[in-house]
Scaffold this motif. Structure first.
Motif, PDB file in Angstrom:
ATOM      1  N   LEU A 465       1.138   0.731   9.126  1.00 16.45           N
ATOM      2  CA  LEU A 465       0.506   0.175   7.842  1.00 16.45           C
ATOM      3  C   LEU A 465      -1.393   0.359   8.191  1.00 16.45           C
ATOM      4  CD1 LEU A 465      -0.716  -2.942   8.341  1.00 16.45           C
ATOM      5  CD2 LEU A 465       1.642  -3.627   8.103  1.00 16.45           C
ATOM      6  N   ARG A 466      -1.989  -0.067   7.268  1.00 16.61           N
ATOM      7  CA  ARG A 466      -3.577   0.169   7.321  1.00 16.61           C
ATOM      8  C   ARG A 466      -4.338  -0.877   6.539  1.00 16.61           C
ATOM      9  NH1 ARG A 466      -5.285   6.461   7.131  1.00 16.61           N
ATOM     10  NH2 ARG A 466      -5.050   6.165   4.831  1.00 16.61           N
ATOM     11  N   PHE A 467      -5.122  -1.601   7.180  1.00 14.77           N
ATOM     12  CA  PHE A 467      -5.885  -2.866   6.504  1.00 14.77           C
ATOM     13  C   PHE A 467      -7.293  -2.063   6.417  1.00 14.77           C
ATOM     14  CE2 PHE A 467      -8.994  -6.082   6.570  1.00 14.77           C
ATOM     15  CZ  PHE A 467      -8.847  -6.809   5.519  1.00 14.77           C
ATOM     16  N   VAL A 468      -7.834  -2.071   5.124  1.00 18.28           N
ATOM     17  CA  VAL A 468      -8.991  -1.277   4.873  1.00 18.28           C
ATOM     18  C   VAL A 468      -9.842  -2.258   3.990  1.00 18.28           C
ATOM     19  CG1 VAL A 468     -10.159   0.855   3.778  1.00 18.28           C
ATOM     20  CG2 VAL A 468      -7.603   0.936   4.474  1.00 18.28           C
ATOM     21  N   VAL A 469     -11.051  -2.589   4.611  1.00 20.39           N
ATOM     22  CA  VAL A 469     -12.207  -3.167   3.808  1.00 20.39           C
ATOM     23  C   VAL A 469     -12.982  -2.106   3.056  1.00 20.39           C
ATOM     24  CG1 VAL A 469     -14.023  -4.523   4.148  1.00 20.39           C
ATOM     25  CG2 VAL A 469     -12.329  -4.864   5.721  1.00 20.39           C
ATOM     26  N   ASP A 470     -12.783  -2.577   1.576  1.00 21.34           N
ATOM     27  CA  ASP A 470     -13.710  -1.780   0.632  1.00 21.34           C
ATOM     28  C   ASP A 470     -15.221  -2.299   0.597  1.00 21.34           C
ATOM     29  OD1 ASP A 470     -11.249  -0.075   0.102  1.00 21.34           O
ATOM     30  OD2 ASP A 470     -10.615  -1.724  -0.773  1.00 21.34           O
TER      31      ASP A 470
END
Length: 521
Positions: A465-470
């Motif tokens: 999984l990936r956590f991405v800050v937009d």
């Protein structure tokens, strides 16, 4: 006397070469490896009491008084003190129920709108000293303070500004003197007070008068410097804008106190906070376990599942959950309420006691100080607490943490925290998983994070999984990431994830996808 001279044999260059490996130890190099300092915090920042308050996650409200015995919510101020007689009163039971249920703070209505005081105030006879309870020698505040101190639970007190009993109410100067005198009694006679709770509630036809709020606040901070003050508009914590225990999907701790007033704050503003706010005033979500705030025999408590849903919408949205649990006429927390609270605790424990990603291998798009830096490395996101965190290199346009779970893992709850002592930063984010086809699929999207953000979604199974800050105010910092399985989650009606369309609207309002100075919503 002649001096004996010692003849030193010259040392060859070859002998000196043998010393070279130990020279840096004997004489450290001036250019040794130095640590990268932490990034600058982004204003506004929480005070020490505000930070401690936020980390407590939940508090228990205790509404108790003549209303408990007269089956009322807002007392008239004319009930005879003789009605107050809790024959089995036990403050230790209250605090034990709170502690066993995961609450580490209790807040008592020391005086509600009816003006009846649960301590023997020297400034009015309308108090426990005029009741038959313990022959007029009882002190609810004192007993609760002693029990809280013994069990290691913090104490807060509510002193209602509106007083329907005292004749001086309506006379601005006289009543403010009276109110501050009672506040002084409470803040100097019962040990450490961690929260002072007040509001601007008034019924129709109430006498018109001014409250000297700023003077009250200064007094409170003077007498109890470790206490936070709650009101509709701060100064330390704010009302979330409703009594259902639900914060806005976007919830900033940032706030402009100059744009709010006690008793007259826009509830939408309170729910969401202000991304441009100059003050740190986090929100508190108050809700009662029963339909009313005081105990009524005809009412029943909410279920543990209902409380869990409220928890996701309050503590899971950067707020503190203030759950009211009113003691009954005997002076005890009712057995049915205690049972529900215990079930609520077990639900939370069954979900959040183990982070399913804790043993994964994390990596980040960049790390402050370089990939070898452990101080700001991605592995910090699995350390409980907010004082260690991942930080990216400056001036990057990609903020991602990747987690290899080491095998298939099923989950439907995502948790993320920011180190709020460094300021609230994240504007928008998403979480995605690698599916069987080798494609990254967005599972959940959110906006603000703050102290804690919990997102629910349909159960997924993934190995990566990936956590991405937009979007972020400055470089984002991430203190904790967790994934969990809520076996009680209805994948239909209880969905709490943000759809892509709404998230896109947010980013359009922000103005750019990755902005260090982006306008937030």
């Amino acid at each position: 006397m002649p001096i004996n001279k010692v003849k030193v044999k010259p040392t060859s260059h070859l002998h000196l070469l043998h010393l070279l490996p130990i020279l840096p130890i004997l004489f450290p190099l001036s250019q040794s490896i130095l640590q990268k300092p932490p990034p600058l915090p982004i204003l506004p920042l929480p005070s020490a009491p505000q930070l401690q308050w936020q980390l407590s996650d939940m508090a228990m409200f205790l509404h108790f008084g003549p209303n408990t015995f007269t089956d009322s919510e807002w007392g008239t101020g004319h009930a005879d003190p003789s009605v107050f007689n809790p024959t089995r009163f036990n403050a230790t039971q209250w605090v034990q129920v709170a502690k066993d249920s995961g609450f580490n703070r209790v807040i008592l209505t020391a005086k509600h709108h009816d003006g009846f005081c649960l301590w023997p105030s020297a400034y009015t006879n309308y108090s426990v000293k005029s009741s038959p309870w313990r022959n007029g020698n009882g002190d609810v505040v004192g007993d609760l303070a002693a029990a809280a101190s013994k069990l290691g639970v913090s104490l807060g007190l509510y002193l209602s500004p509106w007083d329907r009993h005292e004749d001086c109410y309506g006379k601005t100067l006289e009543y403010n003197e009276f109110y501050m005198a009672q506040m002084t009694e409470l803040l100097t006679g019962y040990g450490e007070i961690k929260e002072v709770w007040l509001d601007g509630a008034k019924g129709e036809g109430a006498k018109d008068m001014d409250y000297y709020f700023d003077t009250w606040f200064d007094l409170i901070h003077q007498l109890q410097p470790g206490a936070v003050i709650f009101s509709d508009a701060g100064p330390d914590t704010r009302w979330v804008g409703d009594e259902g225990g639900e914060a806005g999907f976007t919830c900033w701790s940032l706030f402009n106190r100059s744009d709010a007033s006690i008793g007259g704050t826009d509830t939408r503003y309170s729910q969401g906070g202000d991304p441009y706010g100059h003050d740190w005033v986090p929100a508190e979500c108050d809700v009662s376990i029963r339909p009313g705030w005081f105990w009524h025999q005809s009412e029943a408590p909410k279920s543990a599942r209902q409380l869990l849903d409220i928890y996701y919408k309050s503590a899971g949205r950067n707020c503190l959950l203030l759950l009211n649990v009113p003691p009954n006429t005997s002076g005890l927390v009712s057995s049915e309420d205690a049972r529900v609270l215990r079930e609520f605790y077990e639900l939370r424990r069954s979900i959040f006691s183990y982070n399913l990603a804790a043993n994964s291998t994390p990596s980040a798009s960049s790390t402050r100080g370089g990939s070898s830096s452990s101080r700001f490395g991605a592995s910090n996101v699995f350390s409980e607490g907010v004082y260690t965190y991942w930080a990216p290199e400056e001036n990057r346009s990609n903020w991602t943490i990747h987690m290899d779970l080491g095998g298939p893992v099923s989950f439907n709850v995502f948790r993320v925290q920011e180190p709020i002592q460094m300021g609230q930063r994240i504007i928008a984010f998403h979480m995605e998983v690698l599916n069987a086809a080798g494609q990254w699929k967005v599972v959940a999207k959110g906006t603000t994070v703050g102290y804690q953000r919990l997102l629910q979604f349909r159960t997924v199974q993934a190995e990566q999984l990936r956590f991405v800050v937009d979007g972020s105010r400055g470089d984002p910092l991430v203190a904790y990431i967790g994934v969990y399985k809520d076996q009680y989650l209805d994948s239909g009606s209880s969905q709490r994830f943000f759809n892509g369309t709404a998230s896109q609207v947010i980013l359009e309002k922000v103005g750019c996808k990755h902005s260090h100075l982006a306008a937030a919503v």
